[in-house]
Design a protein around this motif. Sequence first.
Motif, PDB file in Angstrom:
ATOM      1  N   SER A 598      -8.407 -11.282 -14.772  1.00 39.59           N
ATOM      2  CA  SER A 598      -8.617 -12.503 -15.549  1.00 39.59           C
ATOM      3  C   SER A 598      -7.291 -13.078 -16.039  1.00 39.59           C
ATOM      4  CB  SER A 598      -9.533 -12.196 -16.736  1.00 39.59           C
ATOM      5  OG  SER A 598      -9.693 -13.339 -17.539  1.00 39.59           O
ATOM      6  N   LYS A 603     -10.458 -15.513 -12.125  1.00 40.77           N
ATOM      7  CA  LYS A 603     -11.652 -15.432 -12.941  1.00 40.77           C
ATOM      8  C   LYS A 603     -12.884 -15.038 -12.131  1.00 40.77           C
ATOM      9  CE  LYS A 603      -9.661 -16.967 -16.784  1.00 40.77           C
ATOM     10  NZ  LYS A 603      -9.546 -16.145 -18.008  1.00 40.77           N
ATOM     11  N   ARG A 607     -15.106 -11.719 -12.671  1.00 45.36           N
ATOM     12  CA  ARG A 607     -16.542 -11.791 -12.988  1.00 45.36           C
ATOM     13  C   ARG A 607     -17.353 -10.946 -12.014  1.00 45.36           C
ATOM     14  NH1 ARG A 607     -20.069 -15.627 -15.429  1.00 45.36           N
ATOM     15  NH2 ARG A 607     -22.185 -14.785 -15.268  1.00 45.36           N
ATOM     16  N   ASP A 611     -19.675  -7.755 -12.980  1.00 42.20           N
ATOM     17  CA  ASP A 611     -21.110  -7.789 -12.704  1.00 42.20           C
ATOM     18  C   ASP A 611     -21.562  -6.608 -11.862  1.00 42.20           C
ATOM     19  OD1 ASP A 611     -21.435 -10.083 -14.145  1.00 42.20           O
ATOM     20  OD2 ASP A 611     -21.367 -11.427 -12.409  1.00 42.20           O
ATOM     21  N   ALA A 629     -14.080 -11.854 -18.290  1.00 40.90           N
ATOM     22  CA  ALA A 629     -14.654 -12.154 -16.967  1.00 40.90           C
ATOM     23  C   ALA A 629     -15.485 -13.432 -16.982  1.00 40.90           C
ATOM     24  CB  ALA A 629     -15.525 -10.980 -16.521  1.00 40.90           C
ATOM     25  N   SER A 630     -15.469 -14.164 -18.096  1.00 43.42           N
ATOM     26  CA  SER A 630     -16.180 -15.443 -18.255  1.00 43.42           C
ATOM     27  C   SER A 630     -17.696 -15.297 -18.248  1.00 43.42           C
ATOM     28  CB  SER A 630     -15.749 -16.451 -17.172  1.00 43.42           C
ATOM     29  OG  SER A 630     -14.358 -16.692 -17.257  1.00 43.42           O
ATOM     30  N   ASP A 631     -18.211 -14.076 -18.518  1.00 45.35           N
ATOM     31  CA  ASP A 631     -19.651 -13.887 -18.683  1.00 45.35           C
ATOM     32  C   ASP A 631     -19.932 -14.002 -20.181  1.00 45.35           C
ATOM     33  OD1 ASP A 631     -22.284 -13.156 -18.731  1.00 45.35           O
ATOM     34  OD2 ASP A 631     -22.052 -11.417 -17.398  1.00 45.35           O
TER      35      ASP A 631
END
Length: 781
Positions: A598, A603, A607, A611, A629-631
């Motif tokens: 990240s 990114k 992510r 996941d 991770a932009s979650d």
Amino acid sequence: MDAKAPDEGQYRFGSFLLDPAHRSLTRDGVPVEITYRVFEVLLAFVRSPGRLLTKDELLEAVWPGRFMEEGSLKQAISNLRKVLNGYDDDTQYITTAPGRGYSFAPTVERIPLKFAPQTGGRDAAFASRAPDNNPRVRWGSSFAAAASPSNSRVRDIALGGAAAALIACIVAIVWQRSAPTPPVNPKLIVLADFQDLTDDPALGTVLGNVLEIDLAQSPCLILMPPQRVSETLRLMEHPEDAKLTPALAQEVCARNQGNAVLSGTVAQVGSHFLVTLEAKNCNTGTSIAEAKADTVRKDDVPALLDRLTVDLREGLNDSSASIPKFDVPIAQATTASFEALKAYSLGEYTRASGDNTTAIAFFKRAIELDSSFALAYAELGSAYFGLRETEMGKPYYKKAFDLRDRTSENEKLRISAVYYERVGNFTEAVRSYELWTQTYPQDWLAWAHLSNLFVGMARYPESIAAGREALRLNPAHYGPYSVLARAYKRATRFAAAKAIGRLAIARGFDSWDMHGLLYEIAFAEDDPAMMTAQIAKEKGKPTEPWMLDYEALGAATAGQLKRSRALFEQAITMARAQGPDSREEVANILEDYVETLSILGLKQESRKLADTSTGLDDSEYAPFAFAMASDFDRANRLTTTLGNRHPDSTEINDADLPVTRAVIALGQGKPNDAIAALQPALLYEMRDFYTASFLAQAYLATKAPDKAAVEFRKILANRGVDGLSPQYPLAYLGLARALHMQGKLGESRAAYKQFFSFWKNADGDLSILQDARREYTQLPS
């Protein structure tokens, strides 16, 4: 040259203390490595400070009666200068009179023997590692300061002992507001193993525990640390876990210039149990004090020993005011149940031998027999922590904390401090450890934990001071070396950190975390040879995945993403191969991997990795990893859960979660919300680079480049905070952009160049690097 040594006292110059009798040199209480001949040269200088010593005088002093070439003296002088200037010190200690000789420049204070400190130099003579699984170590004293190879966000814990203990004796007198009593010098005590002449083999173990608990209550008596006892036994060519008979204990005491050896015996005489305590002078073997009594009931023996210990303390001239203050009866300090005390003692002995699983059964039995047994709950929590079942252990620490008033003063302080540290309450933990150090200033464990806490709070000068005191008090245990080296490293005092690391390794403390620390410093100083040496030391060991994690972070910091990916994958594969017990290590490496991707701008890849990875959700750093991770939905849920689970943790709620919330806010295009979220974390800003980095990014987004530049410069001025973070070189890039926004084009251009220089070997296809090059070419001339 040593003819004067037995009675000449010690010599102090600057921050150094030289002890001829024990052939030791310390600086600010920290032992300094020095060879025999170099020590002799220094001794000649301090005995004649300011006077020009001719070469012949020095040769005769150091090599009496032998013909030596002048080159030998020059080499010894050169080595001495390196010893004295080994801590980034540019003081001119030795001046040269060409063709004539040398003189010692500093002012030297000679401390007569009767006023000389009674610890430190003597401890240094026996500084070597003793096993952590030592049967003489009570709960909480097997200090494991070194951080496990966990998330990169947490990779990286004075008065003299006798003088401080003397002050504690005086404080006890003041507290009692009694008539003035002449203070006594604190006494160094060696405890012999309790001799059991009954038909109950566990009774001696129980009474040994009782005697140690009773004596440890006094701030005027210093029990020799078990590591120091073990090291002395090793030097005497005895097994380090040898049974400490009264005769052997007396020899250990004499070799350490202790004051008294205490021995106890319980014997069955008809229907009675006879308990005898005796204190002897270590050097002469003459009796100082003796006490004996008998009882019919075995269950009354601990209380009987309690009373005899008070008599013995009085015979040892323990302060008449400190005894009432620090003499909680054993039934109150532990339990009124003999069988519960027996189960506890057996559990403690078993745990000290390394068997936490069996020990848990003993502690649970003790609690069944006495549900108010605070120390049994504390030890049970420690046993679960030893098995790395931290969530299982925390409720038992809480129970011990709730029952802490049913213990002695020193155990109450210990339980409170450890509890607050375990729950992550920085404020209360520091307050408790500081009170512990004030009440029992000779207890190295409190200083070591305090140093470790200050590291986590980014209070590095205070951490260094506490770490120095811990090392001075117990140079025979690994913990103080670890916390002090880490504190120096975090403070970007690399030379001092390396000096402590080398000293630890030279004394047998050759461990993973010291290799990791030295690797980090070597990376920061661009020392490939040292990096390679540290990597080699972990090859083929269970800790090799952790060093691979460090290598991966180092590669990422250098902008070498391809190499970093390969090293992360190798580390994860190797850690998983070690079985289910490595779940935590695998999760930590995955967190580093996710965050690194990240930070370097990947990114989507970050992510996807988050996941598809299992085990991340259970980590307290999972909210941050998923935010990176932009979650954001998952990160928000985990943030709420974590905060609710740890409502009393200032570390989580004031230091960690604010950073996670800032990442989420930045990712959602809300920089002002990010700035607001980070406010609680500013108190601990330099515990890592995340707070400063995200605050700087938020300031850039709100068109406040001057404030952003301040934050980026904080990172660049504190390289030691995290030597293996890509955020360090990226701070040059952020600074370049902030300066550009301010119209400071020359300074901006210079910052871009520094970034390019740092990433001179980076992967050319990194989008961050390509963007930076394009920005640089577009700068106005």
